[in-house]
Scaffold this active site. Sequence first.
Site, short mmCIF file in Angstrom:
data_model
loop_
_atom_site.label_atom_id
_atom_site.label_comp_id
_atom_site.label_asym_id
_atom_site.label_seq_id
_atom_site.Cartn_x
_atom_site.Cartn_y
_atom_site.Cartn_z
N GLU A 270 0.77 -1.19 -0.09
CA GLU A 270 -0.02 -0.13 0.01
C GLU A 270 1.07 1.35 -0.13
O GLU A 270 0.48 2.29 -0.71
CB GLU A 270 -0.88 -0.11 1.13
CG GLU A 270 -1.92 -1.16 1.15
CD GLU A 270 -2.87 -1.24 -0.31
OE1 GLU A 270 -3.33 -0.05 -0.42
OE2 GLU A 270 -2.79 -2.12 -0.60
N TRP A 273 1.92 1.78 -3.46
CA TRP A 273 0.80 2.57 -4.21
C TRP A 273 0.70 4.07 -4.10
O TRP A 273 0.68 4.69 -5.21
CB TRP A 273 -0.69 2.01 -3.64
CG TRP A 273 -1.12 0.63 -4.35
CD1 TRP A 273 -1.09 -0.37 -3.89
CD2 TRP A 273 -1.53 0.68 -5.71
NE1 TRP A 273 -1.98 -1.28 -4.76
CE2 TRP A 273 -1.92 -0.59 -5.90
CE3 TRP A 273 -1.85 1.44 -6.80
CZ2 TRP A 273 -2.57 -1.25 -7.21
CZ3 TRP A 273 -2.34 1.04 -7.87
CH2 TRP A 273 -2.55 -0.12 -8.15
N TRP A 301 -21.24 11.49 -19.33
CA TRP A 301 -21.68 11.15 -18.09
C TRP A 301 -23.35 11.57 -17.88
O TRP A 301 -23.33 12.95 -18.23
CB TRP A 301 -20.97 11.72 -16.81
CG TRP A 301 -19.49 11.28 -17.01
CD1 TRP A 301 -18.51 12.06 -17.53
CD2 TRP A 301 -19.01 10.21 -16.29
NE1 TRP A 301 -17.31 11.16 -17.26
CE2 TRP A 301 -17.68 10.14 -16.72
CE3 TRP A 301 -19.67 9.18 -15.71
CZ2 TRP A 301 -16.76 9.12 -16.08
CZ3 TRP A 301 -18.71 8.06 -15.05
CH2 TRP A 301 -17.36 7.98 -15.59
N ASN A 336 -10.23 2.83 3.17
CA ASN A 336 -9.95 2.64 1.96
C ASN A 336 -10.98 1.78 1.03
O ASN A 336 -11.77 1.94 -0.18
CB ASN A 336 -8.79 1.85 1.52
CG ASN A 336 -8.38 1.63 0.21
OD1 ASN A 336 -8.32 2.58 -0.67
ND2 ASN A 336 -8.24 0.42 -0.21
N TRP A 354 -16.17 11.13 -12.79
CA TRP A 354 -15.26 10.98 -11.31
C TRP A 354 -14.52 12.29 -10.98
O TRP A 354 -14.15 12.39 -9.82
CB TRP A 354 -13.98 9.88 -11.72
CG TRP A 354 -13.10 10.21 -13.11
CD1 TRP A 354 -13.34 9.88 -14.12
CD2 TRP A 354 -12.19 11.19 -13.00
NE1 TRP A 354 -12.29 10.69 -15.03
CE2 TRP A 354 -11.52 11.29 -14.26
CE3 TRP A 354 -11.13 11.61 -11.95
CZ2 TRP A 354 -10.54 11.84 -14.43
CZ3 TRP A 354 -10.14 12.30 -12.21
CH2 TRP A 354 -9.67 12.41 -13.30
N TRP A 377 -9.69 7.63 -7.81
CA TRP A 377 -10.76 8.02 -8.57
C TRP A 377 -10.64 7.48 -10.12
O TRP A 377 -11.64 6.70 -10.35
CB TRP A 377 -11.03 9.63 -8.62
CG TRP A 377 -11.92 9.91 -7.32
CD1 TRP A 377 -11.35 10.32 -6.11
CD2 TRP A 377 -13.41 9.69 -7.27
NE1 TRP A 377 -12.46 10.60 -5.21
CE2 TRP A 377 -13.59 10.13 -5.84
CE3 TRP A 377 -14.29 9.19 -8.05
CZ2 TRP A 377 -15.01 9.99 -5.34
CZ3 TRP A 377 -15.46 9.13 -7.23
CH2 TRP A 377 -15.95 9.50 -6.01
C1 LIG Z 1 -11.37 7.38 -4.56
C2 LIG Z 1 -10.32 7.11 -3.76
C3 LIG Z 1 -9.55 8.35 -3.02
C4 LIG Z 1 -8.29 8.24 -2.38
N1 LIG Z 1 -8.09 9.74 -1.73
C5 LIG Z 1 -6.92 9.54 -1.00
C6 LIG Z 1 -6.48 10.77 -0.89
O1 LIG Z 1 -6.92 11.91 -1.14
N2 LIG Z 1 -5.16 10.68 -0.06
C7 LIG Z 1 -4.85 9.44 0.49
O2 LIG Z 1 -3.54 9.60 1.03
N3 LIG Z 1 -5.11 8.11 0.01
C8 LIG Z 1 -6.25 8.38 -0.86
N4 LIG Z 1 -6.86 7.13 -1.04
C9 LIG Z 1 -6.19 5.86 -0.80
C10 LIG Z 1 -6.54 5.12 0.52
O3 LIG Z 1 -7.72 5.10 0.49
C11 LIG Z 1 -5.93 5.93 1.57
O4 LIG Z 1 -4.66 6.16 1.50
C12 LIG Z 1 -6.28 5.08 2.98
O5 LIG Z 1 -7.63 4.76 3.01
C13 LIG Z 1 -5.61 5.85 4.23
O6 LIG Z 1 -5.92 5.21 5.42
P1 LIG Z 1 -4.75 4.48 6.11
O7 LIG Z 1 -3.68 5.56 6.39
O8 LIG Z 1 -5.13 3.85 7.23
O9 LIG Z 1 -4.14 3.48 4.94
P2 LIG Z 1 -3.19 1.85 5.20
O10 LIG Z 1 -4.30 1.06 4.81
O11 LIG Z 1 -2.60 1.87 6.63
O12 LIG Z 1 -2.00 2.36 4.25
C14 LIG Z 1 -0.77 2.83 4.65
C15 LIG Z 1 -0.48 3.94 3.78
O13 LIG Z 1 -0.55 3.84 2.42
C16 LIG Z 1 -0.84 4.73 1.66
N5 LIG Z 1 -1.96 4.14 0.69
C17 LIG Z 1 -2.79 3.09 1.32
N6 LIG Z 1 -3.63 2.86 -0.04
C18 LIG Z 1 -3.28 3.62 -0.97
C19 LIG Z 1 -3.79 3.74 -2.24
N7 LIG Z 1 -4.47 2.91 -2.76
N8 LIG Z 1 -3.35 4.71 -2.93
C20 LIG Z 1 -2.34 5.53 -2.57
N9 LIG Z 1 -1.77 5.46 -1.41
C21 LIG Z 1 -2.22 4.55 -0.48
C22 LIG Z 1 -1.48 5.74 2.21
O14 LIG Z 1 -0.32 6.75 2.38
C23 LIG Z 1 -1.52 5.20 3.75
O15 LIG Z 1 -1.63 6.00 4.76
C24 LIG Z 1 -7.99 7.19 -2.01
C25 LIG Z 1 -8.29 5.94 -2.54
C26 LIG Z 1 -9.54 5.75 -3.32
C27 LIG Z 1 -10.17 4.57 -3.75
#
Ligand SMILES: Cc1cc2nc3c(=O)[nH]c(=O)nc-3n(C[C@H](O)[C@H](O)[C@H](O)COP(=O)(O)OP(=O)(O)OC[C@H]3O[C@@H](n4cnc5c(N)ncnc54)[C@H](O)[C@@H]3O)c2cc1C
Length: 469
Positions: A270, A273, A301, A336, A354, A377
């Site tokens: 993650e 990502w 859309w 997420n 989106w 998105w």
């Molecule tokens: C539609 C959509 C919009 C999103 N918008 C954002 C946003 O504005 N800012 C944001 O930080 N993340 C975003 N994410 C990714 C992800 O949802 C969040 O990073 C995550 O939910 C944060 O929770 P956590 O810190 O507990 O994540 P954890 O699951 O603990 O993951 C650790 C870290 O990994 C990174 N990460 C995890 N998943 C993703 C991912 N899919 N893409 C990029 N980085 C990721 C984040 O920095 C996160 O803090 C988005 C995902 C979707 C589907």
Amino acid sequence: MKTIIHWFRRDLRVSDNTALHEAWERSETLVPVFIWDDAILRSPDVGPARVAFLLRSLEALSKNLESLGHRLIVRRGEPAEQLVLLARQVVASGVFTNRDYEPYAVRRDRKVAEALYAAGVPFESFKDSVVAEGREVLTGAKQPYTVFTPYSKAWRSRPMPVPIPRIGAAKRPIPTAIESLSLPSDPSDLGHVVSQDLFPAGEHAAQQALKAFLVDGVAGYDTGRNIPSLPSGTSRLSPHLRFGTVNIRTILSKLPSVAGGAGVRTWETELIWREFYIQILANFPHVAEGCFRPEYDRLEWSGTDEQFQAWCTGHTGFPIVDAAMRCLNATGWMHNRLRMIVSMFLTKDLLISWQRGERYFMRQLVDGDLAANNGGWQWSAGTGTDAAPYFRIFNPVSQGEKFDPAGSFVRQWVPELRDVPADRVHRPWENPLLLGRSGYPAPIVDHAHQRERCLAMFKAARSGMAGGS
Ligand SMILES: Cc1cc2nc3c(=O)[nH]c(=O)nc-3n(C[C@H](O)[C@H](O)[C@H](O)COP(=O)(O)OP(=O)(O)OC[C@H]3O[C@@H](n4cnc5c(N)ncnc54)[C@H](O)[C@@H]3O)c2cc1C
């Protein structure tokens, strides 16, 4: 006597901070500065949750600096003008900062570099927020990756950077004549009235969150990460990574000592990502304005403003979608799995662009980050890099049943459904009597019908034809 300015932006910490440490090491007088940029504060993409988090992280940063004998200088205005002014006032021999890869930041920093150059002050920027930036990880053909899995393999094969020591005590104080604004006591002083819960902010809170997750969460992350009602299912470090109250090097350095097998590896994925989307934005900045795959800019859309409002406020009649949106509106944060469900629902069920969802998220999210948000998105919409193919469409009912099987998350955020048993909570319309009593809306669309319309819309765009409703 050498004076170096460190300009804070998305690196609000004193530990493991590349440019700050360089500035401290190479100077007699370190001048740490933060500049309120009105272009950012007034942007429609910036909302109260993030401004509140930023403000509280700055308060913590200021205290941390003070405890080392340093003084945070706060200014407000156009960054290039403010930095030239401050550089003249303190007779700086350099301005240091950590790089930011968003298009606005890249333009701003170019302007800053030019203004400082004209004033005879060198400007140095450093890689800090990522392991690999820009074009550091390339395919065999020397092109940026656009597919995640091979990118992650190449990323993992690189040597991991080690954390940078915390800066030491001030060597010589900043002259008292150098004035600083006080930090506002409330985000409303910056034009942002906060109604959301406050997310724990600052460097110490980040360390605490990391520690707690490494102890309680990461080992079970492989499965726990999909359950929104599980408090330690994910780390909740995203706002901290967004504002740099913790650095990726610190996080990665703690992973090898944590027992957790698959959980650790999945969590690291993650984190990759995050870097993947940062490099996508840096190498393909057009994603900030349109689809990664331009053929999808033709999508027609057809969802309505009324449907968009129902989605924003959590009144679509689909319990998991509504619970997630109400949670976002109340807390500034969303799990997420839920982000995937609601974004897929907006684009594939309501047939709303989106980009409208992306903007709404940016304004609400405490971790709102252009690269991750845009990537997320476009992934859900099916317009992005190695996106979920457009024909993968989540069913919001089965997603709810699978990831909130007892309905506890729905009941927490949708009080109208508080008394509905688990086997009905994701499909309350099956009991019309209950719907009538609770005031909860009937579904605003028919999922099966919208799914067909969505597929037709994508097919039409792909074949270059208009229409598709
Ligand atoms: C539609 C959509 C919009 C999103 N918008 C954002 C946003 O504005 N800012 C944001 O930080 N993340 C975003 N994410 C990714 C992800 O949802 C969040 O990073 C995550 O939910 C944060 O929770 P956590 O810190 O507990 O994540 P954890 O699951 O603990 O993951 C650790 C870290 O990994 C990174 N990460 C995890 N998943 C993703 C991912 N899919 N893409 C990029 N980085 C990721 C984040 O920095 C996160 O803090 C988005 C995902 C979707 C589907």
